[in-house]
Write a protein that holds these residues in place. Structure first.
Motif, mmCIF file in Angstrom:
data_model
loop_
_atom_site.group_PDB
_atom_site.id
_atom_site.type_symbol
_atom_site.label_atom_id
_atom_site.label_comp_id
_atom_site.label_asym_id
_atom_site.label_seq_id
_atom_site.Cartn_x
_atom_site.Cartn_y
_atom_site.Cartn_z
ATOM 1 N N ASN A 147 0.825 -1.214 0.000
ATOM 2 C CA ASN A 147 0.000 0.000 0.000
ATOM 3 C C ASN A 147 0.856 1.259 0.000
ATOM 4 O OD1 ASN A 147 -2.489 -1.368 0.010
ATOM 5 N ND2 ASN A 147 -2.374 -1.660 2.238
ATOM 6 N N LYS B 170 -1.199 -9.517 -3.606
ATOM 7 C CA LYS B 170 -2.157 -8.478 -3.218
ATOM 8 C C LYS B 170 -3.016 -8.087 -4.419
ATOM 9 C CE LYS B 170 -0.377 -7.672 1.005
ATOM 10 N NZ LYS B 170 -1.141 -7.692 2.275
ATOM 11 N N GLU C 44 -5.422 -4.929 -3.720
ATOM 12 C CA GLU C 44 -4.685 -3.672 -3.602
ATOM 13 C C GLU C 44 -4.086 -3.241 -4.939
ATOM 14 O OE1 GLU C 44 -4.563 -6.181 -1.663
ATOM 15 O OE2 GLU C 44 -4.810 -5.556 0.426
ATOM 16 N N ASN D 24 -5.873 -0.686 -7.162
ATOM 17 C CA ASN D 24 -5.783 0.740 -6.873
ATOM 18 C C ASN D 24 -4.778 1.451 -7.777
ATOM 19 O OD1 ASN D 24 -7.625 0.443 -4.749
ATOM 20 N ND2 ASN D 24 -5.985 -0.058 -3.294
#
Length: 665
Positions: A55, A86, A89, A92
């Protein structure tokens, strides 16, 4: 901080702390790039703890502007490595990557965005990528079109070709592109796609094969490799066209790029199957290939090894295409062990009655080295030469006898192993070497060597004065021997007995050994053989000696090391891992179609195993090629639909009048 200081493992928690400090302080591009470099270094060192920073890396990606492409590239590298860990994620980052493509100010940014989207094969990414690739293949700059072609190949799925069917037509159109680098990328992509699919087939007609082969002169090195690989999809329909392309490709055997040399060699070996009397048409072929091998032998060890493995392949299948000087493969003092081992294999294959003197002198020198492995391999090579070439057996055995005189333990052990084959191949001719080995039997301690000596004592016991004493000595430690040695010793003792039935000492040794085997040995194979010999000897059959000591079959030295179908397949895999392992391509690579020579009116089954290079010169007539088709055929579902469209477009390659045929069944 210099980049060299970054190459140390850093804890992911420490990097996370630096990222927190980056968010609090005024954001510096240098500081941000340093953090990213530390993450990538940990990634390259195999530290998967940095996946916890996923992230934070996406947040950094938001802060990176168009003026810092290096930091953006580091973020994309991180994403393409850990997107499987991931997946949620990763979504994004989709908007930022697509924005990079649509708003990119340079071709490098657009190519980087396409490569990243193609590497992250999530459904949402592929949905965004397909229209971008359609746009790039039609309107992009040459570098963007080239990158887009490779991306089509990377996202192609053999089990779902419909997902990229719209891109296949555009990819075929790139074959008409005026830029050679784009054409070579399209050829490479189409070749990769057809390898993944059971229903797709990519073929090139004679006209376009000649066109792209002639374009090699103005290509870069990567494009040359792609074009040479594409020529493997060309199936010649006449001998002249195949010979003409060989003539065009021949100069590339002298390239400085090893990949170009090996791919050019692969094309030449392939097209030789479509040229009648190829050594008459191209008499310089063996010399050209041999010069290329000589140049490759000046490369680093890895390239030398690859080249020599392919030389072994040609020597096994098409030795007439080579005119090598055997001195080229003599070992140097600083050669690595695997290089020396491979060179010994080639020396063995190249040895004949004409060069046996220098070969034996060289091998005898290796047999006196300090390296025990090299000594054993050299002695094995000398013995195998004696078995392989009848005319050299006297000289080879003489060298082995000289080596025995030094009484070096590992030398004696290896000669004992190879002497078994020599005595079988030439019964009665070299019995004098038996006594030399028996005199040094105390030096033989290795298991295979002991088994060989025991076999000699049993097979030739009547001609060895102290054979009974030696067999008795071995029998004293029968239970301590491994099962292989026990089997050899039991057989040798029984053989000696049936050859000398009136020897009381030997008779007692047989009784004691068989009783020991039956009562004390747990191995079922050894016990079974003991019972077998006990019943045979108890029956007192008139032909007992023929059962226990039958006439051994002659060693067959003329059998091919590889089956013909495997050799033919490996001819199409020169320069690949399959040529190193000398195994069928399906055993080396998963999900790869087996390679076979395509049938053609020009296909000839000429024997290049026994042919010899010709020195006479002959002219090569070149006929104008007959226009044909460059096609990609696809079978999908159960419907049958044949469509053909003809397009004409000017290009620097002159690839005009291409007819593409797409058949669906």
């Amino acid at each position: 901080m210099g980049d060299s200081k970054l190459y140390t493992r850093v804890k992911a928690s420490d990097i996370l702390t630096e990222l927190r400090n980056y968010e609090k302080k005024p954001k510096s591009s240098v500081y941000r790039k340093t953090i990213l470099k530390k993450i990538i270094v940990n990634l390259s060192l195999g530290d998967n703890e940095v996946v916890m920073l996923f992230n934070e890396v996406i947040k950094l990606l938001q802060d990176i502007g168009p003026t810092d492409p290096e930091a953006k590239q580091l973020c994309y590298l991180y994403l393409t490595t850990y997107w499987r860990h991931k997946p949620k994620e990763t979504l994004n980052a989709l908007s930022f990557i697509t924005e990079d493509y649509h708003e990119s100010s340079t071709d490098e940014d657009a190519c980087l965005a396409l490569r990243t989207l193609a590497a992250i094969q999530l459904p949402q990414f592929l949905e965004e990528l397909v229209p971008m690739l359609e746009d790039a293949l039609q309107k992009g700059s040459p570098s963007v079109r080239k990158t887009a072609a490779y991306c089509v190949a990377s996202i192609f799925k053999a089990e779902d070709p419909d997902s990229t069917s719209s891109l296949m037509s555009l990819l075929n159109d790139l074959l008409l592109d005026p830029q050679l680098e784009v054409v070579s990328a399209a050829l490479s992509a189409l070749g990769d796609i057809t390898e993944k699919s059971e229903t797709l087939k990519f073929s090139i007609d004679s006209e376009h094969a000649l066109k792209i082969s002639q374009s090699l002169a103005v290509c870069g090195e990567w494009s040359e490799v792609a074009i040479l690989n594409a020529l493997m999809s060309f199936v010649p329909q006449d001998h002249q066209t195949a010979a003409h392309i060989i003539d065009i490709v021949l100069p590339y055997l002298q390239s400085e790029n090893s990949s170009i040399v090996l791919n050019a060699l692969k094309v030449i070996v392939y097209l030789c199957q479509y040229v009648s009397s190829v050594l008459d048409v191209l008499p310089i072929l063996p010399q050209s290939i041999s010069r290329a091998v000589a140049n490759l032998m000046l490369k680093p060890p890895e390239i030398q090894f690859l080249a020599m493995r392919n030389v072994i392949l040609l020597l096994l299948d098409k030795p007439a295409l080579l005119d090598l000087d055997i001195r080229m493969f003599f070992c140097q003092y600083d050669d690595l062990l695997y290089i020396k081992d491979t060179k010994l294999e080639i020396i063995f294959l190249l040895a004949d009655e004409d060069n046996i003197e220098i070969v034996l002198a060289e091998l005898q020198e290796y047999a006196l080295e300090i390296d025990v492995q090299m000594v054993r391999k050299s002695i094995r090579a000398i013995g195998n030469l004696a078995v392989k070439i009848d005319g050299t057996s006297e000289k080879c055995v003489s060298v082995l006898a000289d080596l025995l005189s030094n009484s070096i333990p590992h030398v004696v052990e290896e000669i004992a192993i190879i002497a078994r084959d020599i005595l079988r191949k030439y019964p009665g001719r070299f019995d004098h070497i038996i006594q030399l080995l028996v005199d040094r039997i105390d030096l033989v301690t290795e298991q295979d060597s002991r088994a060989s000596m025991i076999w000699i004592l049993g097979e030739y016991g009547s001609s060895i004065s102290n054979s009974v004493a030696l067999l008795s000595h071995y029998a004293e430690h029968f239970l301590d021997e491994p099962s292989e040695t026990q089997l050899s010793l039991l057989t040798a003792i029984v053989k000696a007995h049936v050859c000398q039935p009136y020897n009381k000492e030997l008779h007692q040794l047989v009784e004691d050994t068989i009783r020991l085997v039956i009562e004390n040995v747990d191995n079922p194979d050894v016990r079974g053989r003991g019972y077998f010999y006990w019943r045979i000897l108890s029956a007192q059959l008139p032909n007992t000696i023929d059962i226990i000591k039958p006439r051994l079959p002659m060693l067959n030295t003329g059998a091919d090391a590889l089956p013909p179908e495997v050799r033919q397949e490996l001819d199409l895999c020169i320069g690949t891992l399959a040529s190193i392992y000398l195994r069928p391509v399906t055993q080396v690579f998963r999900h790869v179609k087996p390679k076979v020579f395509a049938d053609s009116p020009a296909r000839v089954d000429q024997d290049l195993k026994t042919a010899r290079p010709r020195t006479s010169k002959s002219s090569l007539s070149r006929a104008s090629p007959v226009p044909s088709v460059l096609s990609a055929s696809q079978q999908l579902g159960s419907l049958s639909l044949d469509t053909a469209t003809t397009r004409s477009r000017s290009s620097s390659l002159g690839l005009n009048g291409i007819v593409k045929k797409l058949s669906r069944k």
